[in-house]
Scaffold this motif. Structure first.
Motif, PDB file in Angstrom:
ATOM      1  N   LEU A   1     -10.768 -22.970  -9.220  1.00  0.00           N
ATOM      2  CA  LEU A   1     -11.396 -22.951  -7.909  1.00  0.00           C
ATOM      3  C   LEU A   1     -12.837 -23.386  -8.054  1.00  0.00           C
ATOM      4  O   LEU A   1     -13.574 -22.856  -8.883  1.00  0.00           O
TER       5      LEU A   1
ATOM      6  N   GLN B   1     -10.604 -16.253  -5.333  1.00  0.00           N
ATOM      7  CA  GLN B   1      -9.747 -16.855  -6.339  1.00  0.00           C
ATOM      8  C   GLN B   1      -8.282 -16.898  -5.901  1.00  0.00           C
ATOM      9  O   GLN B   1      -7.583 -17.859  -6.185  1.00  0.00           O
TER      10      GLN B   1
ATOM     11  N   ARG C   1      -3.764 -24.995  -8.641  1.00  0.00           N
ATOM     12  CA  ARG C   1      -3.078 -24.032  -9.495  1.00  0.00           C
ATOM     13  C   ARG C   1      -1.744 -24.588  -9.928  1.00  0.00           C
ATOM     14  O   ARG C   1      -1.194 -25.499  -9.295  1.00  0.00           O
TER      15      ARG C   1
ATOM     16  N   GLN D   1      -9.288 -26.257  -4.661  1.00  0.00           N
ATOM     17  CA  GLN D   1      -8.540 -25.276  -5.433  1.00  0.00           C
ATOM     18  C   GLN D   1      -7.260 -25.895  -5.949  1.00  0.00           C
ATOM     19  O   GLN D   1      -6.597 -26.667  -5.270  1.00  0.00           O
TER      20      GLN D   1
END
Lengths: 93, 484
Positions: free
Chosen positions: B328, A49, B335, B333
């Motif tokens: 993810l 993560q 963010r 991925q």
């Protein structure tokens, strides 16, 4: 207001003294297998993560013991999930 | 068939008797004898058949018995083998754990683990004509005392321009696990606000070479703090559906005091090492939720919210809050964060700032390349292209605080020191191993006009000039990052 941090500190010290005595418990074989299975499912997701998942082969089991405490802090992992990933990393080397 | 022949003979006899009643008795006797003969033959045949059937039945029974015996012995063999295997396993297991115990005893219960990271950069910036190498080394020592107590210390050795190494202590904490839901962390730590400082800033963890603007040189939140944290996490639904919290009391935010008086836009201090009496405590909180179960195969989504508050000077408050997400799924991925800071000023003005970033990366390790030769496919499968957009809005920049000297992870571009900085970062990472990466980044600095420039220039009172249009800039950074 100035007393708040002192009070918090004292409360924590008392908590630490009462809880920390717990220590490690021996886990049964069946529970160990369950932890391993869950760890194998969690590792590729949880441990990827923030950064790429680091394989168990990179560190010795005693190092994983320390690193998983570090990562449990870092990610605020639920305690059982941390134990499961640790079991997987140590046993799956 | 025999009955048929018999019947025909009888009919013939009767017919012959009827028609030719005059025939003699010897012939009749002869026929009767033949009939008896045939009957006797039949009886013998039947007896032989019955004997044969009996014999066959015995044979079948014998075979069935043998089969049953075989099955039994095979089952016995199986249980014996399993028992033996178990025995061997147990013997092996106990000798392996004996070995582990001996080894552990040798190591002692207190263990040291050395980890950390190193980053070596090449930095180019067009506006400042920068063209340099830079290096930073950050070892982490993990000292594990028991299964509920860990000490962590990070030492940073940075090579700044024009001198030997600068050393600092960004992290030194005790991590005390009180129970499954509560941990105490005390010491000097990365600010747990948002995802950046604590979870994304190490060289090999950050997918880019540079930090996104709100966490760069014009930061909104102090990167490091000293105090006590309470933290923990729990599963609230299915496996993967977690929630976690961090609450802390710290020395809190302070602002640079090397200018004659506090002004809007002045830089926040990296850490408030010693809280003087003019400062209040800092109070922070962060909550993260993970809504998707592991089995849903929807990927891992993290939603977070943070706040940090404290009196930065006498009764003047500093308040900051932010929201963040991370997602993810396989090679993808993404963010992002949005944060705001508000500071009461002694003059009655407000100093408010906001910042954000979003980034997306796609690891090419799963890209099908059926026609590429192996070395080419291997090269491409190690690449991760990335893009990030970040920005900061603030009312002013303090000219006296600007330093465009580049350092590891910072290009030194003057366009970053503007009230409305905007940056598009394009990245291409080449992954050698899970924690060893060669990162390449092109930064397009695209500041917007507006805001002011405040300059003291050695005077006790500043001059304030409005900031007009600012030139764009381009920087290129290449970094070898190793996490060990």
């Amino acid at each position: 207001m100035k007393r708040v941090p002192i009070a918090i500190f004292l409360a924590l010290a008392v908590l630490a003294a009462t809880c920390a005595a717990g220590g490690a418990e021996e886990i049964g074989k069946a529970e160990q297998r369950r932890l391993f299975r869950d760890g194998a499912r969690l590792w590729p997701v949880y441990c990827a993560q923030c950064h790429n998942a680091r394989p168990g082969s990179e560190f010795a089991p005693y190092q994983w013991d320390a690193i998983m405490m570090h990562m449990r802090t870092q990610a605020n992992l639920p305690a059982r999930d941390a134990r499961a990933v640790l079991e997987y990393l140590k046993a799956g080397r | 068939m025999r009955y048929f022949i018999l019947t025909i003979l009888i009919i013939t006899v009767i017919a012959a008797g009827g028609i030719c009643g005059a025939e003699d008795g010897s012939e009749l006797r002869q026929i009767r004898r033949e009939i008896q003969q045939i009957r006797a033959d039949e009886e013998r045949q039947r007896q032989r058949d019955e004997r044969l059937i009996g014999e066959l039945e015995q044979k079948v029974e014998k075979l069935e018995n043998q089969n049953r015996q075989l099955q039994q012995s095979s089952a016995q063999m199986q249980t014996r083998t399993t028992q033996q295997l178990q025995q061997i396993n147990e013997q092996l297991g106990s000798s392996a754990s004996d070995f582990a115990r001996t080894f552990h005893d040798y190591l002692g219960t207190h263990t040291f683990t050395l980890t950390g990271a190193v980053g070596g950069d090449f930095i180019y910036d067009r506006q400042t004509a920068t063209n340099t190498f830079a290096l930073d080394f950050e070892p982490i020592i993990l000292y594990r005392v028991t299964d509920w107590l860990l000490f962590e210390g990070t030492i940073e050795a940075n090579l700044p321009a024009g001198g030997g190494a600068d050393f600092s202590l960004p992290v030194a904490t005790a991590q005390i696990f009180l129970n499954d839901y509560l941990e105490v962390q005390a010491g000097i730590f990365d600010q747990p606000f948002g995802d950046w400082y604590e979870d994304q800033s190490p060289f090999w963890v950050n997918r880019f070479v540079t930090a996104p603007l709100p966490y760069s040189v014009e930061a909104l939140i102090p990167p490091t703090d000293i105090g006590v944290q309470l933290r923990g996490g729990a599963q609230w639904g299915a496996l993967g559906q977690d929630i976690d919290y961090t609450a802390w009391v710290s020395n809190g935010p302070s602002f640079a005091n090397d200018i004659p008086q506090p002004v809007v836009g002045q830089a926040i201090n990296g850490v408030n090492t010693i809280k003087v009496n003019t400062n209040g405590q800092g109070y922070g909180g962060r909550l993260r939720v993970y809504p998707f179960p592991l089995d849903s195969n929807l990927g891992r989504l993290e939603l977070g919210a943070s706040t940090l508050n404290g009196k930065w000077l006498h009764g003047n408050w500093y308040n900051a809050w932010g929201v963040d997400f991370a997602y993810l799924r396989g090679p993808l991925q993404a963010r992002g964060e949005f944060l705001e800071m508000y500071r009461q000023m002694p003059t009655g003005n407000a100093d408010n700032r906001q910042g954000w970033y979003v980034q997306v990366g796609y690891f090419l390790n799963q890209l099908p390349l059926p026609f590429a030769p192996d070395p080419v496919a291997d090269f491409i499968h190690r690449l991760e292209p990335l893009i990030r957009y970040s920005g900061v809005n603030q009312r002013a920049i303090v000219q006296d605080e600007v330093s465009t000297l580049p350092e590891t992870g910072f290009s030194g571009s003057p366009s970053i020191f503007t009230p409305h900085a905007r940056e598009v970062a394009l990245g291409l990472d080449y992954w050698v191993a899970p924690s060893i990466v060669w990162q390449n980044e092109v930064d397009l600095e695209l500041p917007e006009a507006g805001g002011s420039i405040i300059a003291f220039g050695g005077n006790p009172t500043p001059t304030v000039i409005p900031r007009g249009a600012t030139p764009n800039d381009v920087a290129f950074l290449s970094q070898l990052a190793i996490g060990f």
